[in-house]
Design a protein around this motif. Structure first.
Motif, PDB file in Angstrom:
ATOM      1  N   GLY A 154       0.816  -1.206   0.000  1.00  0.00           N
ATOM      2  CA  GLY A 154       0.000   0.000   0.000  1.00  0.00           C
ATOM      3  C   GLY A 154       0.852   1.259   0.000  1.00  0.00           C
ATOM      4  O   GLY A 154       0.727   2.110  -0.887  1.00  0.00           O
ATOM      5  N   GLY A 155       1.716   1.395   0.993  1.00  0.00           N
ATOM      6  CA  GLY A 155       2.567   2.580   1.057  1.00  0.00           C
ATOM      7  C   GLY A 155       3.335   2.628   2.353  1.00  0.00           C
ATOM      8  O   GLY A 155       3.056   1.888   3.301  1.00  0.00           O
ATOM      9  N   LEU A 156       4.309   3.537   2.421  1.00  0.00           N
ATOM     10  CA  LEU A 156       5.154   3.610   3.606  1.00  0.00           C
ATOM     11  C   LEU A 156       5.519   5.046   3.956  1.00  0.00           C
ATOM     12  O   LEU A 156       5.415   5.953   3.133  1.00  0.00           O
ATOM     13  CB  LEU A 156       6.425   2.781   3.426  1.00  0.00           C
ATOM     14  N   ILE A 157       5.933   5.214   5.196  1.00  0.00           N
ATOM     15  CA  ILE A 157       6.557   6.448   5.677  1.00  0.00           C
ATOM     16  C   ILE A 157       7.940   6.046   6.169  1.00  0.00           C
ATOM     17  O   ILE A 157       8.078   5.386   7.194  1.00  0.00           O
ATOM     18  CB  ILE A 157       5.745   7.090   6.814  1.00  0.00           C
ATOM     19  N   GLY A 158       8.994   6.400   5.419  1.00  0.00           N
ATOM     20  CA  GLY A 158      10.352   6.019   5.768  1.00  0.00           C
ATOM     21  C   GLY A 158      10.828   4.840   4.949  1.00  0.00           C
ATOM     22  O   GLY A 158      10.192   3.788   4.925  1.00  0.00           O
TER      23      GLY A 158
ATOM     24  N   ALA B 138      -0.247  -0.793   5.002  1.00  0.00           N
ATOM     25  CA  ALA B 138      -1.512  -0.070   4.891  1.00  0.00           C
ATOM     26  C   ALA B 138      -1.747   0.917   6.036  1.00  0.00           C
ATOM     27  O   ALA B 138      -2.847   0.931   6.587  1.00  0.00           O
ATOM     28  CB  ALA B 138      -2.668  -1.073   4.805  1.00  0.00           C
ATOM     29  N   PRO B 139      -0.751   1.802   6.328  1.00  0.00           N
ATOM     30  CA  PRO B 139       0.597   1.881   5.751  1.00  0.00           C
ATOM     31  C   PRO B 139       1.645   1.252   6.673  1.00  0.00           C
ATOM     32  O   PRO B 139       1.335   0.836   7.794  1.00  0.00           O
ATOM     33  CB  PRO B 139       0.806   3.390   5.661  1.00  0.00           C
ATOM     34  N   LEU B 140       2.906   1.252   6.197  1.00  0.00           N
ATOM     35  CA  LEU B 140       4.082   0.951   7.014  1.00  0.00           C
ATOM     36  C   LEU B 140       4.645   2.266   7.534  1.00  0.00           C
ATOM     37  O   LEU B 140       4.890   3.185   6.759  1.00  0.00           O
ATOM     38  CB  LEU B 140       5.129   0.224   6.173  1.00  0.00           C
ATOM     39  N   LEU B 141       4.822   2.375   8.849  1.00  0.00           N
ATOM     40  CA  LEU B 141       5.288   3.610   9.481  1.00  0.00           C
ATOM     41  C   LEU B 141       6.648   3.368  10.118  1.00  0.00           C
ATOM     42  O   LEU B 141       6.789   2.495  10.977  1.00  0.00           O
ATOM     43  CB  LEU B 141       4.305   4.063  10.560  1.00  0.00           C
ATOM     44  N   ARG B 142       7.641   4.145   9.712  1.00  0.00           N
ATOM     45  CA  ARG B 142       8.954   4.092  10.359  1.00  0.00           C
ATOM     46  C   ARG B 142       9.212   5.461  10.982  1.00  0.00           C
ATOM     47  O   ARG B 142       9.552   6.415  10.295  1.00  0.00           O
ATOM     48  CB  ARG B 142      10.036   3.753   9.347  1.00  0.00           C
ATOM     49  N   GLY B 143       9.038   5.563  12.270  1.00  0.00           N
ATOM     50  CA  GLY B 143       9.187   6.837  12.954  1.00  0.00           C
ATOM     51  C   GLY B 143       8.041   7.773  12.604  1.00  0.00           C
ATOM     52  O   GLY B 143       7.181   7.485  11.780  1.00  0.00           O
ATOM     53  N   GLY B 144       8.028   8.940  13.273  1.00  0.00           N
ATOM     54  CA  GLY B 144       7.026   9.947  12.953  1.00  0.00           C
ATOM     55  C   GLY B 144       5.670   9.672  13.578  1.00  0.00           C
ATOM     56  O   GLY B 144       5.473   8.709  14.332  1.00  0.00           O
ATOM     57  N   ILE B 145       4.731  10.546  13.255  1.00  0.00           N
ATOM     58  CA  ILE B 145       3.375  10.482  13.788  1.00  0.00           C
ATOM     59  C   ILE B 145       2.398  10.354  12.636  1.00  0.00           C
ATOM     60  O   ILE B 145       2.521  11.047  11.624  1.00  0.00           O
ATOM     61  CB  ILE B 145       3.054  11.739  14.616  1.00  0.00           C
ATOM     62  N   ALA B 146       1.411   9.471  12.787  1.00  0.00           N
ATOM     63  CA  ALA B 146       0.355   9.317  11.789  1.00  0.00           C
ATOM     64  C   ALA B 146      -0.996   9.316  12.489  1.00  0.00           C
ATOM     65  O   ALA B 146      -1.147   8.748  13.571  1.00  0.00           O
ATOM     66  CB  ALA B 146       0.538   8.032  10.997  1.00  0.00           C
TER      67      ALA B 146
END
Length: 515
Positions: free
Chosen positions: A215-219, A244-252
């Motif tokens: 789906g998508g990522l952050i990082g 859906a999504p992949l989160l590496r660090g940060g805030i979502a």
């Protein structure tokens, strides 16, 4: 299982001549479809208005989109580009100019700002051509379909991402889009919606992401932790293997989304990421929330979600599903207003609103979709604080003994130099803009900072923002270095972001004070 790739015939496209369209000015009323206001984190950091207030042109080819960007007076001149028809490799070529930096076979929004790309009527189709944002700011993408973008095989575009953002991207609103593939990595596809290398203040709303391995990522990796402040709301995620999504660090902030057939994993929060997950509807899926494929933990705050026929795998060293009874393990403060639909009506609301060609319908939190009233097209000015006071703050410099990081650093400089108590060492960004942060292990009250420029660089810093990095809220903004005051705030990380400069900015000391 990943779906097999659809077979398509593109031999005819290889023999087509490149066709450039001519931009034709349209009235403000014809462009009003793109004028509805941004939501989520895209409203922060000065807001996201795209090309509001500028000329509107229409494009029927990818080359014409590039020509419209290159025909502006400057790289930040506002423009709205209304797109109709199908954009493909056969009609997307590089255009040169002082206000653009484009490339063949991809819609390139590189080193530019203040642009809206909006599909006309039922929406435009970007067929195997991706949309790439790099070093871009204040961008709106609305009412378009991007499909079957490949990173391997033929033809390829944008590294295989339908929409990809990387390298110092700020304030992007992607709304009412349909992003789809026909399989996973083995079939030549990558992510549908990826953010990398210092991409912040993004909203994905009322969109469809489907039929893809990713789906998508952050990082891009466990060390790419400079991304964040992203909102996902009222989207349909359907038939995806993962991310859906992949989160590496940060805030979502993830709310009111409908998830159907997540085959391997869903929201994958890892490497210190924090996700606020509210009133979503998960159906016929596996491991929809947790930390997966790594031992680098991520965190989540959950409320109001529905889990309909969701299965959960067992825990292991690199697999930490949140279920079968998901509980919060962090708290996330959201700096903007929003209205939640009840999770039970999310499938109905999303089916009526998400994707291109839905008439830009939205929900106001009452479970009743409606067509929005366009907002004025004049951009809202970024608030400006008074000039910093020259008075040296009293008390203890809280930066001494703290930690620091930032968006980039020029050769020979260090983030740690801004908190070493010495005016002879300094930090510089790798370009004319960038950010540096002070951070503490626990919440610390701050009401003043003192940004001290290194000798010989005084006056280089022109415009700036001070950001609460815990939640993305802009505490104040203004121009010129020195002492900066703002309402007393308790936080773990405070960021000084240089948004404009002359020469090379050099920050010798970034001091922080409680009062």
């Amino acid at each position: 299982m990943r779906r097999p790739v659809r077979q398509r015939l593109y031999a005819a496209l290889a023999t087509m001549a490149l066709a450039a369209g001519t931009g034709v000015a349209l009235s403000v009323s014809e462009a009003s479809a793109a004028a509805v206001g941004a939501t989520g984190y895209a409203t922060q950091n000065g807001g996201t208005t795209g090309g509001a207030g500028g000329q509107t042109v229409r494009a029927t080819t990818g080359t014409a989109i590039h020509a419209a960007l290159c025909g502006r007076a400057g790289s930040s001149t506002p423009i709205t580009i209304e797109v109709e028809g199908t954009i493909n490799h056969g009609n997307t070529s590089k255009v040169s100019g002082s206000s653009c930096n484009t490339a063949d076979g991809v819609i390139e929004l590189k080193q530019i700002s203040n642009v809206t790309i909006v599909g006309v009527g039922k929406g435009a189709v970007f067929d195997q051509v991706g949309i790439h944002l790099r070093e871009a700011r204040n961008i709106i993408i609305q009412n378009v379909t991007v499909r079957n973008v490949k990173k391997s095989g033929s033809p390829t575009s944008n590294g295989g991402d339908a929409i990809g953002m990387e390298s110092n991207v700020r304030n992007v609103w992607v709304d009412h889009t349909t992003l789809e593939a026909s399989g996973g990595e083995a079939e030549g596809f990558d992510g549908l919606f990826d953010m990398k290398n210092n991409t912040q203040y993004v909203t994905l709303s009322y969109s469809i992401l489907r039929n893809s391995g990713r789906g998508g990522l952050i990082g891009s990796s466990e060390s790419d932790l400079s991304n964040g402040f992203v909102t996902f709301h009222h989207n349909l995620y359907e038939n995806l293997d993962s991310r859906a999504p992949l989160l590496r660090g940060g805030i979502a902030h993830i709310y009111n989304n409908h998830y159907v057939k997540l085959n391997e994993s869903g929201i994958n929060s890892r490497a210190g990421a924090r996700a606020k997950v509210d009133n979503n509807y998960f159906k016929d899926s596996k491991d929809v929330l947790g930390t997966f494929y790594t031992d680098a933990a991520g965190y989540w705050q959950v409320s109001g979600n529905v889990f309909d026929n969701v299965t959960w795998s067992g825990r292991s060293s690199d697999n930490n599903p949140a279920g079968p009874n998901p509980q919060s393990n962090t708290t996330v403060s959201i700096p903007y207003a929003y209205s939640l639909d009840a999770a039970g009506c999310v499938p109905s609301v999303v089916s009526q609103t998400a994707g291109a060609g839905k008439g830009l319908k939205v929900s106001d939190g009452s479970c009743s979709p409606q067509t929005p009233t366009p907002t004025p097209t004049t951009p809202t000015p970024t608030p400006t604080a008074p000039e910093p006071s020259p008075t040296q703050p009293g008390g203890t410099n809280l930066s001494l003994g703290a930690d620091s990081d930032g968006s980039s650093k020029a050769s020979g400089t260090s983030y740690g130099n801004v908190r070493d108590g010495s005016m002879s060492t300094f930090w510089s960004p790798s370009g004319a803009t960038g950010s540096v942060s002070i951070k503490w292990a626990s919440a610390t009250a701050v009401s003043r900072i003192n940004v001290r420029e290194a000798a010989g660089s005084e006056g280089a810093i022109r415009s700036w923002r001070v950001v609460n990095a815990d939640n993305g809220a802009v505490l104040t903004s203004g121009s010129g270095a020195g002492v900066i005051s703002f309402p007393r705030t308790s936080l773990k990380k405070i960021t000084f972001e240089i948004t404009g400069s002359t020469g090379t900015p050099k920050v010798a000391e970034y001091e922080t004070y409680a009062g």
